[in-house]
Design a protein around this motif. Structure first.
Motif, mmCIF file in Angstrom:
data_model
loop_
_atom_site.group_PDB
_atom_site.id
_atom_site.type_symbol
_atom_site.label_atom_id
_atom_site.label_comp_id
_atom_site.label_asym_id
_atom_site.label_seq_id
_atom_site.Cartn_x
_atom_site.Cartn_y
_atom_site.Cartn_z
ATOM 1 N N ALA A 30 98.930 95.651 60.304
ATOM 2 C CA ALA A 30 100.188 95.109 60.617
ATOM 3 C C ALA A 30 101.121 96.108 60.132
ATOM 4 O O ALA A 30 100.406 97.012 59.282
ATOM 5 C CB ALA A 30 100.483 93.661 59.668
ATOM 6 N N PRO A 31 102.559 95.818 60.428
ATOM 7 C CA PRO A 31 103.573 97.074 60.089
ATOM 8 C C PRO A 31 103.479 97.208 58.603
ATOM 9 O O PRO A 31 103.873 98.137 58.185
ATOM 10 C CB PRO A 31 104.595 96.657 60.886
ATOM 11 C CG PRO A 31 104.457 95.381 61.237
ATOM 12 C CD PRO A 31 102.946 95.011 61.420
ATOM 13 N N VAL A 32 103.182 95.990 57.841
ATOM 14 C CA VAL A 32 103.577 96.288 56.469
ATOM 15 C C VAL A 32 102.138 96.568 55.739
ATOM 16 O O VAL A 32 100.868 95.872 56.356
ATOM 17 C CB VAL A 32 103.851 94.856 55.767
ATOM 18 C CG1 VAL A 32 103.830 94.871 54.327
ATOM 19 C CG2 VAL A 32 105.279 94.357 56.422
ATOM 20 N N ARG A 33 101.923 97.600 54.933
ATOM 21 C CA ARG A 33 100.680 98.034 54.435
ATOM 22 C C ARG A 33 99.980 96.827 53.842
ATOM 23 O O ARG A 33 100.684 96.225 52.873
ATOM 24 C CB ARG A 33 101.287 99.387 53.453
ATOM 25 C CG ARG A 33 99.912 99.678 52.721
ATOM 26 C CD ARG A 33 100.451 100.578 51.210
ATOM 27 N NE ARG A 33 100.811 99.455 50.394
ATOM 28 C CZ ARG A 33 99.800 98.723 49.590
ATOM 29 N NH1 ARG A 33 98.470 98.905 49.407
ATOM 30 N NH2 ARG A 33 100.403 97.701 48.704
ATOM 31 N N GLY A 34 98.757 96.952 54.177
ATOM 32 C CA GLY A 34 97.754 95.990 53.460
ATOM 33 C C GLY A 34 97.973 94.742 54.310
ATOM 34 O O GLY A 34 97.091 93.860 53.642
ATOM 35 N N CYS A 35 98.647 94.348 55.174
ATOM 36 C CA CYS A 35 98.706 93.242 55.933
ATOM 37 C C CYS A 35 97.744 93.350 56.971
ATOM 38 O O CYS A 35 97.678 94.399 57.571
ATOM 39 C CB CYS A 35 100.102 92.628 56.390
ATOM 40 S SG CYS A 35 101.158 92.250 54.501
ATOM 41 N N MET A 36 97.500 92.019 57.489
ATOM 42 C CA MET A 36 96.553 92.185 58.818
ATOM 43 C C MET A 36 97.020 91.307 59.782
ATOM 44 O O MET A 36 97.544 90.088 59.428
ATOM 45 C CB MET A 36 95.001 91.740 58.561
ATOM 46 C CG MET A 36 94.639 90.672 57.942
ATOM 47 S SD MET A 36 92.901 90.373 57.970
ATOM 48 C CE MET A 36 92.893 89.033 56.835
ATOM 49 N N VAL A 37 96.634 91.347 61.252
ATOM 50 C CA VAL A 37 96.887 90.428 62.070
ATOM 51 C C VAL A 37 95.468 90.083 62.419
ATOM 52 O O VAL A 37 94.588 91.008 62.705
ATOM 53 C CB VAL A 37 97.595 91.157 63.333
ATOM 54 C CG1 VAL A 37 97.765 90.081 64.447
ATOM 55 C CG2 VAL A 37 98.906 91.540 63.065
ATOM 56 N N VAL A 38 95.255 88.808 62.159
ATOM 57 C CA VAL A 38 93.939 88.280 62.540
ATOM 58 C C VAL A 38 94.059 87.916 64.281
ATOM 59 O O VAL A 38 94.779 87.066 64.919
ATOM 60 C CB VAL A 38 93.448 86.929 62.078
ATOM 61 C CG1 VAL A 38 92.092 86.580 62.547
ATOM 62 C CG2 VAL A 38 93.520 87.296 60.481
ATOM 63 N N LEU A 150 88.736 91.879 53.705
ATOM 64 C CA LEU A 150 88.127 91.970 52.069
ATOM 65 C C LEU A 150 89.076 91.944 51.320
ATOM 66 O O LEU A 150 88.912 91.362 50.278
ATOM 67 C CB LEU A 150 87.171 93.192 52.141
ATOM 68 C CG LEU A 150 86.035 93.167 52.981
ATOM 69 C CD1 LEU A 150 85.264 94.661 52.449
ATOM 70 C CD2 LEU A 150 85.033 92.010 52.793
ATOM 71 N N ARG A 151 90.408 92.524 51.576
ATOM 72 C CA ARG A 151 91.228 92.690 50.475
ATOM 73 C C ARG A 151 92.485 92.860 51.109
ATOM 74 O O ARG A 151 92.660 94.107 51.531
ATOM 75 C CB ARG A 151 90.965 93.395 49.452
ATOM 76 C CG ARG A 151 91.906 93.792 48.206
ATOM 77 C CD ARG A 151 91.549 94.460 47.051
ATOM 78 N NE ARG A 151 90.452 93.426 46.237
ATOM 79 C CZ ARG A 151 89.194 93.774 46.010
ATOM 80 N NH1 ARG A 151 88.852 94.994 46.501
ATOM 81 N NH2 ARG A 151 88.286 93.215 45.346
ATOM 82 N N THR A 152 93.444 91.938 51.496
ATOM 83 C CA THR A 152 94.612 92.363 52.148
ATOM 84 C C THR A 152 95.763 91.520 51.400
ATOM 85 O O THR A 152 95.491 90.641 50.457
ATOM 86 C CB THR A 152 94.585 91.561 53.582
ATOM 87 O OG1 THR A 152 94.080 90.435 53.735
ATOM 88 C CG2 THR A 152 93.796 92.755 54.375
ATOM 89 N N LEU A 153 97.163 92.079 51.572
ATOM 90 C CA LEU A 153 98.292 91.379 50.797
ATOM 91 C C LEU A 153 98.351 90.083 50.992
ATOM 92 O O LEU A 153 98.378 89.274 50.074
ATOM 93 C CB LEU A 153 99.445 92.120 51.214
ATOM 94 C CG LEU A 153 99.589 93.771 50.810
ATOM 95 C CD1 LEU A 153 100.889 93.722 50.799
ATOM 96 C CD2 LEU A 153 99.131 93.985 49.595
ATOM 97 N N GLU A 154 98.196 89.337 52.177
ATOM 98 C CA GLU A 154 98.239 88.153 52.583
ATOM 99 C C GLU A 154 96.602 87.855 53.048
ATOM 100 O O GLU A 154 96.104 88.600 53.999
ATOM 101 C CB GLU A 154 99.233 87.998 53.605
ATOM 102 C CG GLU A 154 99.314 86.470 54.094
ATOM 103 C CD GLU A 154 100.277 86.406 55.154
ATOM 104 O OE1 GLU A 154 100.747 87.306 55.965
ATOM 105 O OE2 GLU A 154 100.781 85.067 55.691
ATOM 106 N N PHE A 155 96.304 86.577 52.648
ATOM 107 C CA PHE A 155 95.009 86.152 53.329
ATOM 108 C C PHE A 155 95.035 85.074 53.509
ATOM 109 O O PHE A 155 96.179 83.982 52.928
ATOM 110 C CB PHE A 155 93.911 86.750 52.630
ATOM 111 C CG PHE A 155 93.738 86.350 51.165
ATOM 112 C CD1 PHE A 155 93.018 85.234 50.892
ATOM 113 C CD2 PHE A 155 94.268 87.091 50.106
ATOM 114 C CE1 PHE A 155 92.943 84.784 49.450
ATOM 115 C CE2 PHE A 155 94.144 86.515 48.619
ATOM 116 C CZ PHE A 155 93.423 85.521 48.446
#
Ligand SMILES: [Zn+2]
Length: 479
Positions: A30-38, A150-155
């Motif tokens: 995702a554009p924010v470091r450490g965030c993901m798009v599932v 495994l480790r993201t800011l938001e999960f």
């Protein structure tokens, strides 16, 4: 899909993992470091995980509810260990609607505090207990080093929160839910896990006791895949969760919390994947069966496609999650690689020869090459497929269990322990002293993963200090 080869697991396990997540279209950055798009394929896997767990939660008497994302900062401060543990990871909202807020709000890192506050309001009498609530949601923890799933800011996760009249009931609940997690991991995800108790230095901030299921990944590192905590009366005291007992005496309740997250997707990838890509357990796979038609000419196509459509309709009617890959512009070989990357457990190939013989070719994802290929009749195919998926599920669990067991060793000396944890798990006596645990961590980067519930029942000498020890513990490097 990129046609470049994956790095092998031996070359670079970490990059192999990242590439699989991206190429199998499980998640994206995702554009924010450490965030993901599932992505939809990853989310479909998560939905199947959710369903398998939710069914078990309801069978054990729990109900779902939803609590707010924003929590007053003062709530976190009410439980000393809790706030100490979580404050470095908090995201804090200080402005709302253009105005500076009177009290900062925390984006929930976990919900013990706000749920504790509400339980204090709802629980008055012993007749109100137990309260058994779960919520499906997302949380934010400001992690420094992140990795998809495994480790993201938001999960995404579920968090169960229960309140009980006695310590015994709350402890029973803690272990019941640990058992639910282990049953799910083993029987749905084919991930063999070890149930155990966390050492004090590894426990949840605010818990009296934390229990865990630990799994070994393909690089022999450990991954904590679910935790269940006995919170004692810590949160009940902090929030005033009190009830009148049968003798009309005011008592503090006993609480638990337990969670399992999208990290489980990482566990599935790293437990089962091979150098061709993902391998998904049939019980959770978003697509269990992919049908690939094989033809070279229009004439062959007109022979093959009606059979493909009939077979697919029959299998769908039998309840399988199935996809027909009828993409025109791609070769069968490309399609095979593509579905192998995505980990679809079983491939059905139908070509002109199969049409002639009323057969199909089946290819198992967990057993590459000729060994995993068989030719079966179109007659009674649904029951063949059903049997094959069950066989794959079982074989995946056995394979992962054998791998794990072959990399767990019992050291006789401290030097051996240091050697073992470079490439596996050490199962050793430990006196329980935090100093011994810390020394192992400093020397080897390995931590205590869990004190397994299954213990030898004898005594030994601590692998670090040599003092008498009554418990064995797993040491391993962990994610
Ligand atoms: Zn010791």
């Amino acid at each position: 899909m990129s046609s470049e080869k994956l790095p092998t697991r031996n070359e670079n396990f970490s990059e192999w993992y990242n590439q699989i997540v991206l190429r199998a279209e499980m998640a994206d950055y995702a554009p924010v470091r450490g965030c993901m798009v599932v992505l939809p394929y990853g989310w479909a896997l998560w939905e199947n995980i959710q369903q398998a767990l939710d069914r078990r939660f309801k069978e054990t008497g729990h109900v779902n509810a939803a609590f707010p994302l924003l929590i007053p900062m003062s709530f976190l401060e009410k439980e000393k260990e809790h706030v100490e543990g979580f404050s470095p990871e908090l995201a804090v909202v200080t402005i709302g609607g253009g105005e500076k807020l009177e009290e900062p709000l925390v984006v929930r890192p976990t919900s013990e505090t706000i749920i504790g506050y509400m339980y204090a309001k709802w629980i008055k009498s012993h007749r109100d207990l137990p309260v058994l609530i779960n919520q499906w949601g997302n949380v934010v923890r400001w992690e420094m080093r992140t990795k998809l799933f495994l480790r993201t800011l938001e999960f995404y996760w579920q968090e169960g929160h229960t309140a009980h009249a006695t310590a015994e009931e709350a402890q029973e609940e803690t272990f019941r839910m640990l058992g639910v997690y282990a049953d799910f991991a083993i029987n749905e995800a084919a991930v063999p896990v070890i149930k155990g108790i966390k050492s004090d230095s590894e426990k949840f901030a605010g818990a009296v006791q934390s229990t865990t299921i630990e799994a070994m990944m393909g690089d022999r590192r450990a991954l904590q895949t679910g935790t269940s905590h006995f919170l004692g009366q810590n949160f009940a005291q902090a929030f005033g969760i009190q009830y009148l007992d049968r003798n009309n005496q005011l008592q503090h309740a006993w609480t638990t919390s337990w969670g399992l997250s999208t990290r489980m997707i990482g566990a599935i990838i790293m437990t089962h994947g091979d150098d061709q890509g993902l391998i998904l357990p049939p019980r959770l796979a978003p697509i269990q069966v992919v049908v690939v038609p094989i033809y070279k000419s229009e004439a062959e196509k007109s022979l093959v496609m009606p059979v493909v459509e009939r077979v697919a309709a029959e299998l769908k009617a039998a309840g399988f999650r199935l996809k027909v890959d009828s993409r025109e512009e791609l070769t069968p070989g490309f399609k095979f690689n593509d579905w192998e990357m995505r980990g679809v457990p079983l491939r059905v190939e139908i070509g002109p020869k199969d049409v002639e013989k009323s057969s199909v070719a089946l290819a198992r994802r967990d057993m590459p090459g000729k060994a995993g290929k068989s030719f079966v009749s179109q007659e009674g195919l649904a029951s063949q497929v059903d049997g094959m998926l069950k066989t794959i599920q079982q074989a995946m669990l056995e394979h992962a269990t054998a791998f794990r067991d072959s990399h767990i060793h019992q050291p006789g000396t401290y030097a051996e322990l240091a050697e073992i944890v470079q490439d596996g798990w050490a199962f050793a006596w430990w006196c329980g002293d935090t100093a011994c645990e810390a020394r192992v961590k400093d020397d080897t980067k390995a931590t205590t993963r869990c004190i397994p519930l299954d213990q030898p029942g004898s005594r030994g000498e601590c692998i670090v200090c040599g003092k008498q020890a009554s418990q064995k513990v797993y040491f391993a490097r962990a994610y």
